[in-house]
Structure formats: structure tokens, C-alpha cells
Scaffold this motif. Structure first.
Motif, PDB file in Angstrom:
ATOM      1  N   VAL A 128      10.009  58.038 -44.706  1.00  0.00           N
ATOM      2  CA  VAL A 128      10.992  57.470 -45.638  1.00  0.00           C
ATOM      3  C   VAL A 128      12.413  57.803 -45.187  1.00  0.00           C
ATOM      4  O   VAL A 128      13.319  56.956 -45.243  1.00  0.00           O
ATOM      5  N   LEU A 129      12.629  59.029 -44.710  1.00  0.00           N
ATOM      6  CA  LEU A 129      13.948  59.415 -44.207  1.00  0.00           C
ATOM      7  C   LEU A 129      14.330  58.585 -42.979  1.00  0.00           C
ATOM      8  O   LEU A 129      15.490  58.165 -42.829  1.00  0.00           O
ATOM      9  N   ALA A 130      13.350  58.341 -42.097  1.00  0.00           N
ATOM     10  CA  ALA A 130      13.614  57.507 -40.924  1.00  0.00           C
ATOM     11  C   ALA A 130      13.987  56.092 -41.331  1.00  0.00           C
ATOM     12  O   ALA A 130      14.901  55.481 -40.758  1.00  0.00           O
ATOM     13  N   LEU A 131      13.298  55.569 -42.339  1.00  0.00           N
ATOM     14  CA  LEU A 131      13.618  54.225 -42.841  1.00  0.00           C
ATOM     15  C   LEU A 131      15.011  54.189 -43.454  1.00  0.00           C
ATOM     16  O   LEU A 131      15.748  53.206 -43.292  1.00  0.00           O
ATOM     17  N   VAL A 186      22.007  52.364 -40.810  1.00  0.00           N
ATOM     18  CA  VAL A 186      22.651  51.935 -39.565  1.00  0.00           C
ATOM     19  C   VAL A 186      22.784  50.421 -39.490  1.00  0.00           C
ATOM     20  O   VAL A 186      23.840  49.886 -39.133  1.00  0.00           O
ATOM     21  N   LEU A 187      21.709  49.719 -39.836  1.00  0.00           N
ATOM     22  CA  LEU A 187      21.702  48.259 -39.691  1.00  0.00           C
ATOM     23  C   LEU A 187      22.441  47.540 -40.809  1.00  0.00           C
ATOM     24  O   LEU A 187      23.000  46.466 -40.595  1.00  0.00           O
ATOM     25  N   LEU A 239      25.132  44.273 -40.319  1.00  0.00           N
ATOM     26  CA  LEU A 239      24.832  42.900 -40.730  1.00  0.00           C
ATOM     27  C   LEU A 239      25.975  42.254 -41.504  1.00  0.00           C
ATOM     28  O   LEU A 239      26.139  41.038 -41.484  1.00  0.00           O
ATOM     29  N   THR A 240      26.773  43.083 -42.176  1.00  0.00           N
ATOM     30  CA  THR A 240      27.836  42.530 -43.022  1.00  0.00           C
ATOM     31  C   THR A 240      28.991  41.936 -42.218  1.00  0.00           C
ATOM     32  O   THR A 240      29.806  41.191 -42.775  1.00  0.00           O
ATOM     33  N   VAL A 241      29.092  42.244 -40.919  1.00  0.00           N
ATOM     34  CA  VAL A 241      30.202  41.726 -40.111  1.00  0.00           C
ATOM     35  C   VAL A 241      29.826  40.426 -39.406  1.00  0.00           C
ATOM     36  O   VAL A 241      30.666  39.807 -38.758  1.00  0.00           O
ATOM     37  N   ILE A 242      28.566  40.004 -39.512  1.00  0.00           N
ATOM     38  CA  ILE A 242      28.127  38.760 -38.880  1.00  0.00           C
ATOM     39  C   ILE A 242      28.569  37.582 -39.748  1.00  0.00           C
ATOM     40  O   ILE A 242      28.434  37.628 -40.977  1.00  0.00           O
ATOM     41  N   PRO A 243      29.099  36.507 -39.148  1.00  0.00           N
ATOM     42  CA  PRO A 243      29.481  35.311 -39.936  1.00  0.00           C
ATOM     43  C   PRO A 243      28.316  34.826 -40.786  1.00  0.00           C
ATOM     44  O   PRO A 243      27.164  34.805 -40.323  1.00  0.00           O
ATOM     45  N   ILE A 244      28.605  34.428 -42.016  1.00  0.00           N
ATOM     46  CA  ILE A 244      27.552  34.094 -42.969  1.00  0.00           C
ATOM     47  C   ILE A 244      26.655  32.961 -42.492  1.00  0.00           C
ATOM     48  O   ILE A 244      25.438  32.975 -42.725  1.00  0.00           O
ATOM     49  N   GLU A 245      27.210  31.961 -41.782  1.00  0.00           N
ATOM     50  CA  GLU A 245      26.387  30.850 -41.296  1.00  0.00           C
ATOM     51  C   GLU A 245      25.377  31.333 -40.273  1.00  0.00           C
ATOM     52  O   GLU A 245      24.194  30.966 -40.312  1.00  0.00           O
ATOM     53  N   VAL A 246      25.847  32.162 -39.339  1.00  0.00           N
ATOM     54  CA  VAL A 246      24.949  32.714 -38.320  1.00  0.00           C
ATOM     55  C   VAL A 246      23.911  33.618 -38.969  1.00  0.00           C
ATOM     56  O   VAL A 246      22.717  33.584 -38.630  1.00  0.00           O
ATOM     57  N   LEU A 247      24.370  34.429 -39.922  1.00  0.00           N
ATOM     58  CA  LEU A 247      23.466  35.357 -40.594  1.00  0.00           C
ATOM     59  C   LEU A 247      22.363  34.603 -41.331  1.00  0.00           C
ATOM     60  O   LEU A 247      21.187  34.977 -41.258  1.00  0.00           O
ATOM     61  N   ARG A 248      22.728  33.542 -42.037  1.00  0.00           N
ATOM     62  CA  ARG A 248      21.727  32.771 -42.775  1.00  0.00           C
ATOM     63  C   ARG A 248      20.729  32.100 -41.835  1.00  0.00           C
ATOM     64  O   ARG A 248      19.539  32.024 -42.145  1.00  0.00           O
ATOM     65  N   LEU A 249      21.199  31.609 -40.701  1.00  0.00           N
ATOM     66  CA  LEU A 249      20.299  30.974 -39.745  1.00  0.00           C
ATOM     67  C   LEU A 249      19.305  31.982 -39.192  1.00  0.00           C
ATOM     68  O   LEU A 249      18.087  31.730 -39.165  1.00  0.00           O
ATOM     69  N   ALA A 267      11.897  47.325 -45.393  1.00  0.00           N
ATOM     70  CA  ALA A 267      13.303  47.577 -45.066  1.00  0.00           C
ATOM     71  C   ALA A 267      13.975  46.318 -44.527  1.00  0.00           C
ATOM     72  O   ALA A 267      15.127  46.011 -44.873  1.00  0.00           O
ATOM     73  N   PHE A 268      13.247  45.588 -43.694  1.00  0.00           N
ATOM     74  CA  PHE A 268      13.822  44.367 -43.140  1.00  0.00           C
ATOM     75  C   PHE A 268      14.099  43.347 -44.242  1.00  0.00           C
ATOM     76  O   PHE A 268      15.162  42.725 -44.279  1.00  0.00           O
ATOM     77  N   ILE A 269      13.154  43.180 -45.153  1.00  0.00           N
ATOM     78  CA  ILE A 269      13.336  42.223 -46.247  1.00  0.00           C
ATOM     79  C   ILE A 269      14.519  42.640 -47.119  1.00  0.00           C
ATOM     80  O   ILE A 269      15.332  41.806 -47.536  1.00  0.00           O
ATOM     81  N   VAL A 270      14.619  43.950 -47.388  1.00  0.00           N
ATOM     82  CA  VAL A 270      15.739  44.450 -48.187  1.00  0.00           C
ATOM     83  C   VAL A 270      17.065  44.148 -47.505  1.00  0.00           C
ATOM     84  O   VAL A 270      18.022  43.668 -48.130  1.00  0.00           O
ATOM     85  N   LEU A 271      17.150  44.421 -46.202  1.00  0.00           N
ATOM     86  CA  LEU A 271      18.393  44.195 -45.467  1.00  0.00           C
ATOM     87  C   LEU A 271      18.768  42.715 -45.431  1.00  0.00           C
ATOM     88  O   LEU A 271      19.933  42.361 -45.607  1.00  0.00           O
ATOM     89  N   THR A 272      17.783  41.865 -45.190  1.00  0.00           N
ATOM     90  CA  THR A 272      18.090  40.438 -45.078  1.00  0.00           C
ATOM     91  C   THR A 272      18.533  39.851 -46.414  1.00  0.00           C
ATOM     92  O   THR A 272      19.524  39.122 -46.489  1.00  0.00           O
TER      93      THR A 272
END
Length: 227
Positions: free
Chosen positions: A28-31, A37-38, A42-52, A124-129
Motif C-alpha cells: 500500500v505504501l508503494a502504491l 509521483v504520477l 498527469l496534471t501538466v499534460i494538455p487535456i485533449e492529449v490526456l483524454r485521448l 491506482a491507475f483507474i484512480v489517477l486517470t
């Protein structure tokens, strides 16, 4: 996370709770580090690119979950039995050699760590996306943490695998939601303008549900024909 809980319970019963819980906590700590970190990146990626990108990746996860759920619902694949998984993990743990490292049973620690980490990475991936696309990663993390707490409390309460949880129904629902959002966001990232913008999302959801149920019905008829 039901699968991860089953693994930790099996390790705790057979190899000792200290090693199993330590492995789970370290995972859990590793997650948490991975999300920490991730998430900002992700927040600095343009929203159009991020959504794609997010849409495409959600489709990969969603269609995988949906495919398994459809096959199980139609009878072409056996339903996951948490009791049998628990028994299998327990038998393997009882037959494994005991090896101590830093005061922990290494087999119990390692299996619990890997089980929680591998299952948690998908969560974690689903949460981040979802969080990055909607601009609220902390809220998404809070929702995921609440779900994990509910699963853990249920496991502690019954002190065994959650065999009564309708896992395939949950997998079906998750697969449908991931596929719906993946289709919607991926198309938006590719330049598609949905009628009514976000208001069109329920239409995409209804379409995915209808197609999924149609596949279940068709596969059931095919199985009966082959029987």
C-alpha cells in the motif's frame, strides 16, 4: 481488491498475520508513492492529449474486464470462486518452506506484497486517470481509499474470503463504466464533439450496456446449441 484480500487472508491464516499484514502495508505504501509521483505529472499534460491517452487505456482495462464478465455470465467461463482460491493459496502456503528474513516469514510477506501490489496497481491507475481527467485526484483517491476500507472491514468481520460478494456482477459493472468513460474521453481527445457534451454520456452508457447484454444472450444461446 477482493482478490488481494483473499490472498492476504490465506497468508495470514497459514504463515502468520505479522508477515502477511506487513507485506500488505508495504505494498500500500508503494502504491501511495506511485500515485504521489504520477499524479502531479498527469496534471501538466494538455487535456485533449490526456483524454485521448486515458480513454484508450481505460478501454484496454474496461474491455478486458467486460470480456471476462460476459464469458462468465454466459457460462463460457467459470465464475471465480473465492473459497477455492483461498483453499489453493492456503495449500500452497502450507507446503512452502519457511524462511525468515528480518523477523518475517518471507513467503507470507512476499505473496501478500505481490497480491496487494498487483491488484492495487490497476486500482491506482483507474484512480489517477479518473482524477486527472476530472481535475480532482485527491477526491478520486479518497473514494478509492473508502472502497478499500470497506473491503478490509468486511474481510475482518467474516474472517474469510468474501465468497458471497457477487464478484462477476461487480466486474460487469466496472467493465461497463470503464468502457463507457474510455469511449467517451477517447473520442473527445480525438476531436469528436458529443451532442450535448457530458449530457451524452448516459447514451454511451446505455449503448455499452445493450451491446454487453446482447453478447451475453447470444453466447448463452450458442452454448445451449453446443450442449
Amino acid at each position: 481488491m477482493v482478490e488481494a484480500l483473499t490472498i492476504v487472508l490465506a497468508m495470514g491464516v497459514t504463515r502468520g498475520w505479522r508477515s502477511a499484514l506487513t507485506g500488505a502495508v508495504v505494498a500500500v505504501l508503494a502504491l501511495a508513492v506511485i500515485v504521489g509521483v504520477l499524479g502531479p505529472a498527469l496534471t501538466v499534460i494538455p487535456i485533449e492529449v490526456l483524454r485521448l491517452v486515458v480513454g484508450a487505456l481505460l478501454l484496454v482495462f474496461g474491455l478486458q474486464w467486460l470480456r471476462k464478465a460476459i464469458l462468465r455470465a454466459s457460462g463460457w467461463r467459470a465464475l471465480r470462486d473465492e473459497d477455492s482460491v483461498f483453499a489453493r493459496e492456503r495449500a500452497a502456503a502450507e507446503g512452502a518452506a519457511r524462511e525468515q528474513h528480518i523477523g518475517l516469514d518471507w513467503y507470507g510477506f512476499t505473496v501478500a506484497f505481490k497480491g496487494v501490489l498487483l491488484e492495487g496497481l490497476e486500482v491506482a491507475f483507474i484512480v489517477l486517470t479518473f482524477g486527472s481527467t476530472q481535475g480532482s485526484i485527491p477526491l478520486a483517491i479518497a473514494g478509492a481509499a473508502a472502497a478499500v476500507v470497506v473491503v478490509v472491514i468486511a474481510g475482518i468481520a467474516v474472517r474469510g474470503p468474501l465468497s458471497r460478494v457477487p464478484e462477476n456482477t461487480l466486474a460487469f459493472a466496472v467493465g461497463i463504466m470503464l468502457t463507457t468513460f474510455g469511449t467517451f474521453w477517447g473520442a473527445e481527445g480525438a476531436g469528436v464533439d458529443w451532442p450535448g457534451d457530458d449530457a451524452f454520456l448516459p447514451v454511451v452508457l446505455a449503448f455499452v450496456i445493450a451491446i454487453s447484454l446482447a453478447y451475453v444472450a447470444a453466447l448463452r444461446r450458442r452454448k445451449v446449441a453446443f450442449a
